[in-house]
Design an enzyme around this catalytic site. Structure first.
Site, PDB file in Angstrom:
ATOM      1  N   GLU A   1       0.828  -1.204   0.000  1.00  0.00           N
ATOM      2  CA  GLU A   1       0.000   0.000   0.000  1.00  0.00           C
ATOM      3  C   GLU A   1       0.866   1.259   0.000  1.00  0.00           C
ATOM      4  O   GLU A   1       0.515   2.270  -0.624  1.00  0.00           O
ATOM      5  CB  GLU A   1      -0.945  -0.012   1.202  1.00  0.00           C
TER       6      GLU A   1
ATOM      7  N   GLU B   1       2.060   1.716  -3.500  1.00  0.00           N
ATOM      8  CA  GLU B   1       0.954   2.194  -4.335  1.00  0.00           C
ATOM      9  C   GLU B   1       0.675   3.673  -4.070  1.00  0.00           C
ATOM     10  O   GLU B   1       0.476   4.455  -5.006  1.00  0.00           O
ATOM     11  CB  GLU B   1      -0.297   1.356  -4.051  1.00  0.00           C
TER      12      GLU B   1
ATOM     13  N   CYS C   1      -8.519  -2.343   3.607  1.00  0.00           N
ATOM     14  CA  CYS C   1      -8.454  -3.424   4.597  1.00  0.00           C
ATOM     15  C   CYS C   1      -9.817  -3.816   5.155  1.00  0.00           C
ATOM     16  O   CYS C   1     -10.017  -4.953   5.574  1.00  0.00           O
ATOM     17  CB  CYS C   1      -7.553  -3.002   5.762  1.00  0.00           C
TER      18      CYS C   1
ATOM     19  N   SER D   1      -7.513   1.376  -2.679  1.00  0.00           N
ATOM     20  CA  SER D   1      -6.278   0.631  -2.909  1.00  0.00           C
ATOM     21  C   SER D   1      -6.567  -0.717  -3.560  1.00  0.00           C
ATOM     22  O   SER D   1      -7.552  -1.393  -3.224  1.00  0.00           O
ATOM     23  CB  SER D   1      -5.551   0.407  -1.580  1.00  0.00           C
TER      24      SER D   1
ATOM     25  N   LYS E   1     -15.813 -10.080   7.348  1.00  0.00           N
ATOM     26  CA  LYS E   1     -14.759 -10.915   6.773  1.00  0.00           C
ATOM     27  C   LYS E   1     -15.321 -12.216   6.196  1.00  0.00           C
ATOM     28  O   LYS E   1     -14.757 -12.798   5.276  1.00  0.00           O
ATOM     29  CB  LYS E   1     -13.697 -11.238   7.826  1.00  0.00           C
TER      30      LYS E   1
ATOM     31  N   GLU F   1     -16.406 -11.148   2.846  1.00  0.00           N
ATOM     32  CA  GLU F   1     -15.233 -10.868   2.019  1.00  0.00           C
ATOM     33  C   GLU F   1     -14.646 -12.163   1.458  1.00  0.00           C
ATOM     34  O   GLU F   1     -14.338 -12.257   0.263  1.00  0.00           O
ATOM     35  CB  GLU F   1     -14.175 -10.147   2.847  1.00  0.00           C
TER      36      GLU F   1
ATOM     37  N   GLU G   1     -14.112 -12.818  -6.593  1.00  0.00           N
ATOM     38  CA  GLU G   1     -12.742 -12.517  -7.027  1.00  0.00           C
ATOM     39  C   GLU G   1     -11.694 -13.138  -6.108  1.00  0.00           C
ATOM     40  O   GLU G   1     -10.504 -13.142  -6.431  1.00  0.00           O
ATOM     41  CB  GLU G   1     -12.518 -11.001  -7.121  1.00  0.00           C
TER      42      GLU G   1
ATOM     43  N   CYS H   1     -11.206  -2.501  14.181  1.00  0.00           N
ATOM     44  CA  CYS H   1     -11.472  -3.938  14.315  1.00  0.00           C
ATOM     45  C   CYS H   1     -11.641  -4.390  15.765  1.00  0.00           C
ATOM     46  O   CYS H   1     -12.263  -5.424  16.021  1.00  0.00           O
ATOM     47  CB  CYS H   1     -10.353  -4.746  13.669  1.00  0.00           C
TER      48      CYS H   1
END
Length: 563
Positions: free
Chosen positions: A278, A281, A298, A318, A357, A360, A365, A502
């Site tokens: 990151e 990037e 994230c 990102s 999560k 996710e 993908e 989190c």
């Protein structure tokens, strides 16, 4: 405003308490509530917090400010009768399968029924058999257990700005559900689980997938390996009598080994990988002046929110996978040869503080040739269920270390679990050798803490970098609107869906009320771990260097995705 009230015959001074309820609790009396959360707006639905004044008035203390000279009784015969009737009516309209309910022992309705000595209910059972909504990959909504307190509606709207749940009908016919009879999966729900965190009963719970892990553990064709997210280790202990923020990493590792997990690794390692990727990037975008601000990727709740409401921001998010998914691809790569030799499949388990999560890991993908990067996500709460089920005595477990080579992190990766942690970790790398330690700490402190929005400006080699850290998606929504209007301008923005990051994720242990103090203690636990690592940069982790130089050489594309 200050003054003196008389509570149950005692003179109590007040000084800027937001309501009488806060004053009563500050005076040492645990007045019951269902619908009150100090960080949400006042709804006043349950009336359990009502008291009687010396003039015979019934006062809902959550919605009344303290008044000088006011005398009240919190437990008069009239009030006791009033509260018991409320509880009886709620129970009459409630699915009472308490023995099989996940919230048994923690259900606020159950606790108050016991506290007020309710036995036989005078009212006929009114509960209807409504369909349970298990369409979400993260949570289950059971309307038969709903007491219509409205907590889930308020947190979804006021904290997350999503509004997936709402009130339908009026009066005695009111119910809480998504609009137009949709299932949760058909709404704009982001799977954050914050509705579950404020629900006082079992009306909203985590989708329990522990049976999938039991099946995998007893399947001889599978090698089960696990990764543990940083925020798990400062919250799991609360389920076993520990204080919030107490670090239990060694016990978690030992317990997972007892359950049958072969190797246990640290998600902080892949957080370090995220920092490196990151940072690269961000610097590339900043130097080229393209697709700024860069938003962090994230938090899956945030990513889903942006996809739903601001699809035009896709290019600004990102391309780095989250630490969970990065670890999944790294472990797939690392065990590829071993799987062929042993004729076994590596089964990757994530222990996460976050219900989102689960969603996710199930995204298309993040599957390749029919194989998911992460096979199963269990929350902190689900792990506690397994520990209790198997009868492990948490306090007596001897601590064990994580396995190598993936069982270590720099410390920068550990603080990913709290709001501001991702930004600080990136800054440590970007600022390395640019400032002395004291100046760096001043910069880091500007992005730490539990304020809803934090800002920092860093000057590097004559270039000014503007940074924002925001948690709670309603605040993120407001910030995006300010950016679009030209009122604000940033280069890097960290977004976390849950207040506090989190550490307060929807999969964490669920106390009576998640408070700012609980979040602060859990965050402190992560920073204490970080201190032992001496505030190192992600690239100080030699394992990260080895992964790049060996395992990921010319393969860094597996750490990125298109949202």
């Amino acid at each position: 405003m200050s003054g003196i009230m008389i509570i149950d015959g005692m003179k109590v001074q007040f000084n800027n308490q937001k309501n009488i309820l806060s004053l009563i609790r500050d005076s040492g009396i645990d007045l019951p509530t269902f619908c009150y959360h100090s960080e949400l707006s006042i709804y006043g639905a349950c009336r359990m917090c009502s008291v009687e004044s010396s003039k015979g008035e019934i006062i809902a203390t959550c919605s009344e400010k303290p008044r000088d000279g006011l005398e009240i009784y919190t437990n008069s015969p009239r009030i006791r009768k009033y509260r018991k009737m409320i509880l009886e009516l709620l129970l009459a309209n409630h699915d009472k399968d308490c023995t099989s309910c996940e919230r048994t022992g923690k259900c606020q309705l159950q606790k108050l029924a016991k506290r007020y000595g309710l036995g036989v209910n005078r009212f006929t059972q009114l509960a209807q058999d409504n369909e349970v909504d298990d369409s979400s990959p993260s949570i289950i909504r059971n309307p038969n257990k709903c007491i219509k307190c409205g907590d889930c509606v308020m947190v979804c709207e006021e904290v997350q700005g999503v509004g997936a749940l709402g009130f339908v009908n009026r009066g005695s016919e009111v119910i809480i559900k998504p609009a137009f009879n949709k299932s949760l999966a058909e709404t704009n729900c982001i799977n954050c689980g914050q509705c579950r965190m404020v629900c006082p009963t079992g009306a909203i719970i985590i989708k329990n997938e522990t049976e999938k892990l039991w099946d995998a553990l007893y399947d001889k064709s599978k090698r089960v390996i696990a990764q543990i997210a940083p925020a798990v280790r400062v919250a799991l202990g609360e389920e076993f009598g520990k204080k919030p923020g107490e670090v239990t990493t060694g016990k978690i590792v030992a317990i997972l080994k007892k359950l049958g997990v072969e190797e246990v690794f640290d998600t902080s390692l892949s957080a370090d990988l995220t920092v490196v990727e990151e940072s690269n990037e961000f610097l590339k975008r900043y130097n080229n002046g393209e697709n700024l601000p860069l938003f962090t990727s994230c938090c899956p709740g945030w990513v889903k929110f942006a996809e739903n409401k601001y699809p035009e921001l896709k290019k600004n998010i990102s391309s780095c996978k989250s630490p969970q998914q990065m670890f999944g691809t790294v472990l797939r790569e690392a065990y590829k040869e071993k799987d062929s030799e042993d004729l076994r499949d590596t089964y990757i388990l994530s222990i996460m503080p976050c219900t989102a999560k689960k969603a996710e890991a199930a995204r298309p993908e993040f599957s390749h040739d029919g194989v998911r990067e992460v096979d199963l996500v269990l929350t902190t709460q689900e792990l506690s269920i397994m520990i209790k089920e198997i009868g492990i005595k948490f306090d007596e477990v001897e601590e064990e270390s994580m396995d190598m080579p993936f069982g270590t992190g720099s410390g920068a990766g550990v603080i990913f679990g709290t709001t501001g942690g991702v930004t600080e970790a990136v800054l440590r790398r970007v600022l390395k050798n640019k400032f002395d330690k004291e100046d760096c700490n001043i910069i880091f402190n500007s992005v730490r803490g539990l304020e809803s929005v934090k800002e920092a400006i860093v000057n590097i080699d004559g270039n000014e970098i503007k940074i924002a850290v925001v948690h709670g998606l309603k605040h993120a929504d407001n910030l995006i609107k300010q950016i679009k209007s030209g009122e604000k301008k940033y280069d890097l923005i960290e977004v976390m869906a849950c207040n506090g990051g989190c550490v307060a994720g929807g999969g964490q242990p669920q106390p009576k009320m998640i408070t700012r103090e609980t979040r602060a203690l859990r965050s402190k636990g992560l920073y204490d771990i970080d201190k032992t690592n001496q505030l190192k940069d992600a690239e100080d982790n030699y394992i990260v260097k080895n992964i790049y130089n060996g395992l990921l050489k010319n393969k860094t594309h597996i750490l990125h995705t298109n949202h």
